[in-house]
Design a protein around this motif. Structure first.
Motif, PDB file in Angstrom:
ATOM      1  N   TYR A 192      81.950  25.159  29.771  1.00 43.23           N
ATOM      2  CA  TYR A 192      83.002  25.664  30.652  1.00 43.23           C
ATOM      3  C   TYR A 192      83.363  27.095  30.283  1.00 43.23           C
ATOM      4  O   TYR A 192      83.010  27.594  29.218  1.00 43.23           O
ATOM      5  CB  TYR A 192      84.251  24.773  30.602  1.00 43.23           C
ATOM      6  CG  TYR A 192      84.990  24.807  29.283  1.00 43.23           C
ATOM      7  CD1 TYR A 192      86.107  25.627  29.114  1.00 43.23           C
ATOM      8  CD2 TYR A 192      84.597  24.017  28.206  1.00 43.23           C
ATOM      9  CE1 TYR A 192      86.793  25.656  27.901  1.00 43.23           C
ATOM     10  CE2 TYR A 192      85.271  24.031  27.007  1.00 43.23           C
ATOM     11  CZ  TYR A 192      86.367  24.856  26.861  1.00 43.23           C
ATOM     12  OH  TYR A 192      87.038  24.885  25.672  1.00 43.23           O
ATOM     13  N   MET A 236      92.692  24.403  33.782  1.00 41.16           N
ATOM     14  CA  MET A 236      91.751  24.080  32.706  1.00 41.16           C
ATOM     15  C   MET A 236      92.260  24.728  31.431  1.00 41.16           C
ATOM     16  O   MET A 236      92.693  25.878  31.445  1.00 41.16           O
ATOM     17  CB  MET A 236      90.350  24.623  33.013  1.00 41.16           C
ATOM     18  CG  MET A 236      89.650  23.904  34.106  1.00 41.16           C
ATOM     19  SD  MET A 236      87.951  24.445  34.504  1.00 41.16           S
ATOM     20  CE  MET A 236      87.421  25.449  33.194  1.00 41.16           C
ATOM     21  N   THR A 237      92.224  23.989  30.339  1.00 43.93           N
ATOM     22  CA  THR A 237      92.621  24.532  29.044  1.00 43.93           C
ATOM     23  C   THR A 237      91.647  24.040  27.982  1.00 43.93           C
ATOM     24  O   THR A 237      90.975  23.020  28.154  1.00 43.93           O
ATOM     25  CB  THR A 237      94.035  24.069  28.648  1.00 43.93           C
ATOM     26  OG1 THR A 237      94.029  22.648  28.475  1.00 43.93           O
ATOM     27  CG2 THR A 237      95.084  24.465  29.683  1.00 43.93           C
ATOM     28  N   ASP A 238      91.585  24.779  26.878  1.00 45.02           N
ATOM     29  CA  ASP A 238      90.766  24.343  25.751  1.00 45.02           C
ATOM     30  C   ASP A 238      91.214  22.967  25.263  1.00 45.02           C
ATOM     31  O   ASP A 238      90.384  22.123  24.931  1.00 45.02           O
ATOM     32  CB  ASP A 238      90.842  25.353  24.604  1.00 45.02           C
ATOM     33  CG  ASP A 238      90.112  26.653  24.919  1.00 45.02           C
ATOM     34  OD1 ASP A 238      89.005  26.590  25.486  1.00 45.02           O
ATOM     35  OD2 ASP A 238      90.647  27.720  24.589  1.00 45.02           O
ATOM     36  N   HIS A 252      92.280  31.817  33.858  1.00 47.98           N
ATOM     37  CA  HIS A 252      93.436  32.401  33.170  1.00 47.98           C
ATOM     38  C   HIS A 252      93.943  33.600  33.959  1.00 47.98           C
ATOM     39  O   HIS A 252      93.190  34.465  34.358  1.00 47.98           O
ATOM     40  CB  HIS A 252      93.051  32.826  31.745  1.00 47.98           C
ATOM     41  CG  HIS A 252      93.004  31.678  30.818  1.00 47.98           C
ATOM     42  ND1 HIS A 252      93.997  31.416  29.907  1.00 47.98           N
ATOM     43  CD2 HIS A 252      92.114  30.663  30.668  1.00 47.98           C
ATOM     44  CE1 HIS A 252      93.708  30.329  29.236  1.00 47.98           C
ATOM     45  NE2 HIS A 252      92.566  29.846  29.675  1.00 47.98           N
ATOM     46  N   LEU A 308      86.811  29.708  30.757  1.00 49.53           N
ATOM     47  CA  LEU A 308      88.193  29.867  31.219  1.00 49.53           C
ATOM     48  C   LEU A 308      88.502  31.260  31.770  1.00 49.53           C
ATOM     49  O   LEU A 308      89.594  31.495  32.282  1.00 49.53           O
ATOM     50  CB  LEU A 308      89.163  29.547  30.074  1.00 49.53           C
ATOM     51  CG  LEU A 308      89.097  28.123  29.522  1.00 49.53           C
ATOM     52  CD1 LEU A 308      90.080  27.959  28.377  1.00 49.53           C
ATOM     53  CD2 LEU A 308      89.345  27.091  30.601  1.00 49.53           C
TER      54      LEU A 308
END
Length: 73
Positions: free
Chosen positions: A60, A32-34, A66, A62
């Motif tokens: 969401y 998942m990423t921005d 991460h 992160l």
């Protein structure tokens, strides 16, 4: 579902790399990423599924992905 139907579905998922393709190939399954969330938000706004004023970042977190171990295909 019968075993044959499940097997067919698994083969299609592998064929189209639905789990292991894209960012998952380099960053791990479940990445998942921005940037990906922004892209999803933009698509949803364009499709009329989400209002422009909605703060999608509230949906969401992160912190839990991460630095986690990568599950690479």
């Amino acid at each position: 579902m019968e075993d044959a139907q499940i097997a067919w579905g698994i083969e299609r998922m592998k064929e189209f790399q639905l789990v292991t393709g894209g960012d998952a190939a380099s960053s791990g399954i479940g990445v998942m990423t921005d940037a990906r969330w922004q892209s999803t938000r933009d698509y949803m706004v364009e499709a009329g599924l989400l209002g422009k004023a909605v703060d999608f970042r509230q949906g969401y977190d992160l912190r839990f992905v991460h630095g986690a171990n990568k599950v690479l295909p």
